[in-house]
Design a protein around this motif. Structure first.
Motif, PDB file in Angstrom:
ATOM      1  N   MET A   3       0.858  -1.178   0.000  1.00  0.00           N
ATOM      2  CA  MET A   3       0.000   0.000   0.000  1.00  0.00           C
ATOM      3  C   MET A   3       0.900   1.235   0.000  1.00  0.00           C
ATOM      4  SD  MET A   3      -1.380   2.678   1.928  1.00  0.00           S
ATOM      5  CE  MET A   3      -2.891   3.640   1.835  1.00  0.00           C
ATOM      6  N   ILE A   4       0.673   2.121  -0.969  1.00  0.00           N
ATOM      7  CA  ILE A   4       1.440   3.365  -1.031  1.00  0.00           C
ATOM      8  C   ILE A   4       0.469   4.531  -0.918  1.00  0.00           C
ATOM      9  CG2 ILE A   4       3.086   4.749  -2.331  1.00  0.00           C
ATOM     10  CD1 ILE A   4       3.935   2.227  -3.785  1.00  0.00           C
ATOM     11  N   ASN A   5       0.706   5.341   0.090  1.00  0.00           N
ATOM     12  CA  ASN A   5      -0.144   6.486   0.382  1.00  0.00           C
ATOM     13  C   ASN A   5       0.560   7.761  -0.092  1.00  0.00           C
ATOM     14  OD1 ASN A   5      -2.520   7.596   1.804  1.00  0.00           O
ATOM     15  ND2 ASN A   5      -1.002   8.476   3.186  1.00  0.00           N
ATOM     16  N   PHE A   6      -0.217   8.734  -0.557  1.00  0.00           N
ATOM     17  CA  PHE A   6       0.354   9.992  -1.036  1.00  0.00           C
ATOM     18  C   PHE A   6      -0.174  11.146  -0.203  1.00  0.00           C
ATOM     19  CE2 PHE A   6       0.738   6.955  -4.395  1.00  0.00           C
ATOM     20  CZ  PHE A   6       2.002   7.207  -4.922  1.00  0.00           C
TER      21      PHE A   6
ATOM     22  N   VAL B 112       9.921   8.564   1.891  1.00  0.00           N
ATOM     23  CA  VAL B 112       8.923   7.559   2.239  1.00  0.00           C
ATOM     24  C   VAL B 112       8.958   7.373   3.746  1.00  0.00           C
ATOM     25  CG1 VAL B 112      10.447   5.553   1.902  1.00  0.00           C
ATOM     26  CG2 VAL B 112       7.991   5.279   1.663  1.00  0.00           C
ATOM     27  N   SER B 113       7.783   7.422   4.372  1.00  0.00           N
ATOM     28  CA  SER B 113       7.722   7.215   5.819  1.00  0.00           C
ATOM     29  C   SER B 113       8.033   5.755   6.139  1.00  0.00           C
ATOM     30  CB  SER B 113       6.336   7.588   6.347  1.00  0.00           C
ATOM     31  OG  SER B 113       5.349   6.714   5.831  1.00  0.00           O
ATOM     32  N   GLY B 114       8.575   5.506   7.322  1.00  0.00           N
ATOM     33  CA  GLY B 114       8.945   4.143   7.663  1.00  0.00           C
ATOM     34  C   GLY B 114      10.071   3.621   6.787  1.00  0.00           C
ATOM     35  N   TYR B 115      10.958   4.508   6.405  1.00  0.00           N
ATOM     36  CA  TYR B 115      12.043   4.195   5.456  1.00  0.00           C
ATOM     37  C   TYR B 115      12.817   2.937   5.841  1.00  0.00           C
ATOM     38  CZ  TYR B 115      16.301   5.043   2.685  1.00  0.00           C
ATOM     39  OH  TYR B 115      17.369   4.925   1.820  1.00  0.00           O
ATOM     40  N   ASP B 116      13.096   2.775   7.124  1.00  0.00           N
ATOM     41  CA  ASP B 116      13.926   1.660   7.593  1.00  0.00           C
ATOM     42  C   ASP B 116      13.178   0.340   7.730  1.00  0.00           C
ATOM     43  OD1 ASP B 116      16.175   3.317   7.851  1.00  0.00           O
ATOM     44  OD2 ASP B 116      15.539   3.970   9.840  1.00  0.00           O
TER      45      ASP B 116
ATOM     46  N   PHE C 211       5.246   7.951  10.082  1.00  0.00           N
ATOM     47  CA  PHE C 211       4.788   6.643   9.601  1.00  0.00           C
ATOM     48  C   PHE C 211       3.455   6.253  10.234  1.00  0.00           C
ATOM     49  CE2 PHE C 211       4.793   1.954  10.321  1.00  0.00           C
ATOM     50  CZ  PHE C 211       4.666   1.555   9.008  1.00  0.00           C
ATOM     51  N   LYS C 212       3.277   6.626  11.498  1.00  0.00           N
ATOM     52  CA  LYS C 212       2.058   6.260  12.235  1.00  0.00           C
ATOM     53  C   LYS C 212       0.961   7.314  12.129  1.00  0.00           C
ATOM     54  CE  LYS C 212       4.418   3.419  15.707  1.00  0.00           C
ATOM     55  NZ  LYS C 212       4.619   3.178  17.163  1.00  0.00           N
ATOM     56  N   ARG C 213       1.229   8.396  11.421  1.00  0.00           N
ATOM     57  CA  ARG C 213       0.287   9.517  11.424  1.00  0.00           C
ATOM     58  C   ARG C 213      -0.390   9.748  10.082  1.00  0.00           C
ATOM     59  NH1 ARG C 213       3.355  14.501  14.059  1.00  0.00           N
ATOM     60  NH2 ARG C 213       1.363  15.489  13.505  1.00  0.00           N
ATOM     61  N   SER C 214      -0.289   8.763   9.202  1.00  0.00           N
ATOM     62  CA  SER C 214      -0.956   8.899   7.911  1.00  0.00           C
ATOM     63  C   SER C 214      -1.660   7.592   7.549  1.00  0.00           C
ATOM     64  CB  SER C 214       0.059   9.296   6.838  1.00  0.00           C
ATOM     65  OG  SER C 214      -0.588   9.894   5.744  1.00  0.00           O
ATOM     66  N   ASP C 215      -2.399   7.618   6.444  1.00  0.00           N
ATOM     67  CA  ASP C 215      -3.322   6.528   6.133  1.00  0.00           C
ATOM     68  C   ASP C 215      -2.666   5.210   5.751  1.00  0.00           C
ATOM     69  OD1 ASP C 215      -5.949   7.710   6.522  1.00  0.00           O
ATOM     70  OD2 ASP C 215      -5.454   9.024   4.858  1.00  0.00           O
ATOM     71  N   ASN C 216      -1.362   5.192   5.619  1.00  0.00           N
ATOM     72  CA  ASN C 216      -0.663   3.922   5.419  1.00  0.00           C
ATOM     73  C   ASN C 216      -0.726   3.037   6.653  1.00  0.00           C
ATOM     74  OD1 ASN C 216       1.344   6.104   6.350  1.00  0.00           O
ATOM     75  ND2 ASN C 216       2.345   4.215   6.958  1.00  0.00           N
ATOM     76  N   TYR C 217      -0.763   3.680   7.822  1.00  0.00           N
ATOM     77  CA  TYR C 217      -0.538   2.936   9.065  1.00  0.00           C
ATOM     78  C   TYR C 217      -1.604   1.895   9.381  1.00  0.00           C
ATOM     79  CZ  TYR C 217       1.006   1.907  13.790  1.00  0.00           C
ATOM     80  OH  TYR C 217       1.439   1.257  14.933  1.00  0.00           O
TER      81      TYR C 217
ATOM     82  N   CYS D  82       3.571  -0.859   3.849  1.00  0.00           N
ATOM     83  CA  CYS D  82       2.483   0.095   3.662  1.00  0.00           C
ATOM     84  C   CYS D  82       3.030   1.445   4.125  1.00  0.00           C
ATOM     85  CB  CYS D  82       1.254  -0.293   4.477  1.00  0.00           C
ATOM     86  SG  CYS D  82       0.562  -1.910   4.068  1.00  0.00           S
ATOM     87  N   GLN D  83       3.360   2.306   3.185  1.00  0.00           N
ATOM     88  CA  GLN D  83       4.117   3.507   3.515  1.00  0.00           C
ATOM     89  C   GLN D  83       3.609   4.713   2.744  1.00  0.00           C
ATOM     90  OE1 GLN D  83       7.491   0.558   3.106  1.00  0.00           O
ATOM     91  NE2 GLN D  83       8.610   2.238   4.064  1.00  0.00           N
ATOM     92  N   THR D  84       3.995   5.894   3.230  1.00  0.00           N
ATOM     93  CA  THR D  84       3.540   7.139   2.629  1.00  0.00           C
ATOM     94  C   THR D  84       4.671   7.832   1.882  1.00  0.00           C
ATOM     95  OG1 THR D  84       1.745   7.561   4.197  1.00  0.00           O
ATOM     96  CG2 THR D  84       2.737   9.480   3.164  1.00  0.00           C
ATOM     97  N   VAL D  85       4.358   8.273   0.667  1.00  0.00           N
ATOM     98  CA  VAL D  85       5.267   9.096  -0.125  1.00  0.00           C
ATOM     99  C   VAL D  85       4.843  10.553   0.042  1.00  0.00           C
ATOM    100  CG1 VAL D  85       5.980   9.732  -2.463  1.00  0.00           C
ATOM    101  CG2 VAL D  85       5.821   7.317  -1.814  1.00  0.00           C
ATOM    102  N   SER D  86       5.807  11.403   0.392  1.00  0.00           N
ATOM    103  CA  SER D  86       5.514  12.820   0.593  1.00  0.00           C
ATOM    104  C   SER D  86       6.726  13.664   0.222  1.00  0.00           C
ATOM    105  CB  SER D  86       5.140  13.086   2.061  1.00  0.00           C
ATOM    106  OG  SER D  86       4.921  14.467   2.292  1.00  0.00           O
ATOM    107  N   SER D  87       6.479  14.895  -0.192  1.00  0.00           N
ATOM    108  CA  SER D  87       7.585  15.820  -0.447  1.00  0.00           C
ATOM    109  C   SER D  87       7.589  16.943   0.590  1.00  0.00           C
ATOM    110  CB  SER D  87       7.462  16.426  -1.850  1.00  0.00           C
ATOM    111  OG  SER D  87       6.331  17.277  -1.926  1.00  0.00           O
ATOM    112  N   CYS D  88       6.878  16.718   1.674  1.00  0.00           N
ATOM    113  CA  CYS D  88       6.756  17.752   2.700  1.00  0.00           C
ATOM    114  C   CYS D  88       6.790  17.111   4.085  1.00  0.00           C
ATOM    115  CB  CYS D  88       5.441  18.518   2.504  1.00  0.00           C
ATOM    116  SG  CYS D  88       5.120  19.738   3.780  1.00  0.00           S
TER     117      CYS D  88
END
Length: 316
Positions: free
Chosen positions: A192-195, A211-215, A244-250, A260-266
């Motif tokens: 799952m990839i969240n934007f 990407v959140s949760g990079y590690d 990582f825990k604060r967006s809809d991927n979690y 299941c991670q979020t892609v963001s530029s901010c």
């Protein structure tokens, strides 16, 4: 006497011309179409898209119509995935493109973003509408752009779900509902990839989005490998504030224990208008957004077509 062209050569020429005609043209997402989506969703007309409001209803209808116009089918009986917030009706909007491979189509990639925002807030210089252009009309526009792309290309062996969530701002309620529902339905999730908040570029990074949760997984490494550039990087700020825990991927990670991670530029170091009435379209860089989306798409494309599930969690 001049000899005619042998039949087999004529057939070869016709075959070559035919193949040229049927070759699919490249599809590029433009800054104008991205801006069009964000402009509507972040307009004063939608009053900040608070879950349960008339504005969010209009936003959902708009998203449904966009998906329908692309030829993206509803995942359930309708595009809406209904849930309750107390006595309030709420709904995610879910589209689906079935994979082309008879075996791989059972594996699903979810591309998601929340389309709600916080409605009206404390008045600043006569303005009380929190328009949520970067947060998260921007991410919603990315998911819709990718829905349009894959509906046109029809080249994804795995199935792709396009999930637009409501009530993220109330505690990830929409994504939590859908993740639990899909888990109970035994969805064969690949990743799952969240934007989230992709409307502005970083100024001092050697990558274009984090990407959140990079590690936690090889998501970033694989996406960079797939596109052949340093597209996705690591954000220290993201880790510090547990984004990582604060967006809809979690919720999807909690249910499926998969990448299941979020892609963001901010990561909020490069945007001063988080949950502010000035989070409006004039603060966004639509050329950057279109370029980022166009760079991410080949990674998703490759992800949807590999013979095995190459994106995996790291062992602890």
């Amino acid at each position: 006497m001049k000899k005619g062209i042998p039949l087999f050569i004529l057939l070869l020429i016709v075959s070559c011309k035919s193949s040229v005609k049927t070759e699919s043209k490249p599809i590029t997402i433009t800054s104008a179409e991205v801006k069009s989506v964000v402009t509507y969703l972040a307009s004063d007309q939608l009053q900040g898209r608070n879950a349960g409001s008339e504005g969010i209803e209009n936003a959902a209808t708009y998203i449904e119509n966009q998906l329908k116009s692309y030829g993206v089918k509803a995942y359930y009986d309708t595009y809406r995935d209904d849930f309750k917030i107390g006595e309030t009706d709420a709904f995610n909007v879910i589209g689906f493109i079935e994979g082309t491979d008879k075996n791989l189509k059972d594996e699903v990639i979810i591309l998601g973003a929340h389309y709600d925002h916080i409605g009206q807030v404390k008045t600043v210089e006569g303005d009380s509408i929190a328009n949520g252009a970067n947060d998260n009309a921007a991410g919603t526009s990315a998911v819709l752009a990718m829905a349009k792309y894959f509906a046109a290309k029809k080249n994804n062996k795995r199935s792709i779900m396009f999930a637009l969530f409501s009530a993220e701002e109330m505690g990830l309620l929409g994504s939590k509902h859908l993740a639990e529902r899909l888990k109970s339905e035994n969805l064969n999730l690949y990743t799952m990839i969240n934007f989230e908040m992709i409307g502005v570029p970083f100024k001092d990074r050697d990558y274009e989005a984090f990407v959140s949760g990079y590690d936690l997984s090889n998501m970033a490494a694989k996406m960079n490998e797939y596109v052949g550039s340093n597209l996705i990087g690591y954000s220290e700020v993201s880790k510090k504030y547990s984004l990582f825990k604060r967006s809809d991927n979690y919720p999807f990670y909690e249910q499926f224990k998969l990448p299941c991670q979020t892609v963001s530029s901010c990561d909020l170091t490069n945007f001063d208008f988080y949950h502010h009435v000035d989070d409006e379209i004039d603060k966004l860089d639509f050329e950057f957004m279109a370029k980022l989306i166009n760079k991410v798409i080949p990674a998703i494309e490759k992800m949807s077509n590999t013979e095995s599930k190459e994106i995996v969690m790291y062992e602890e």
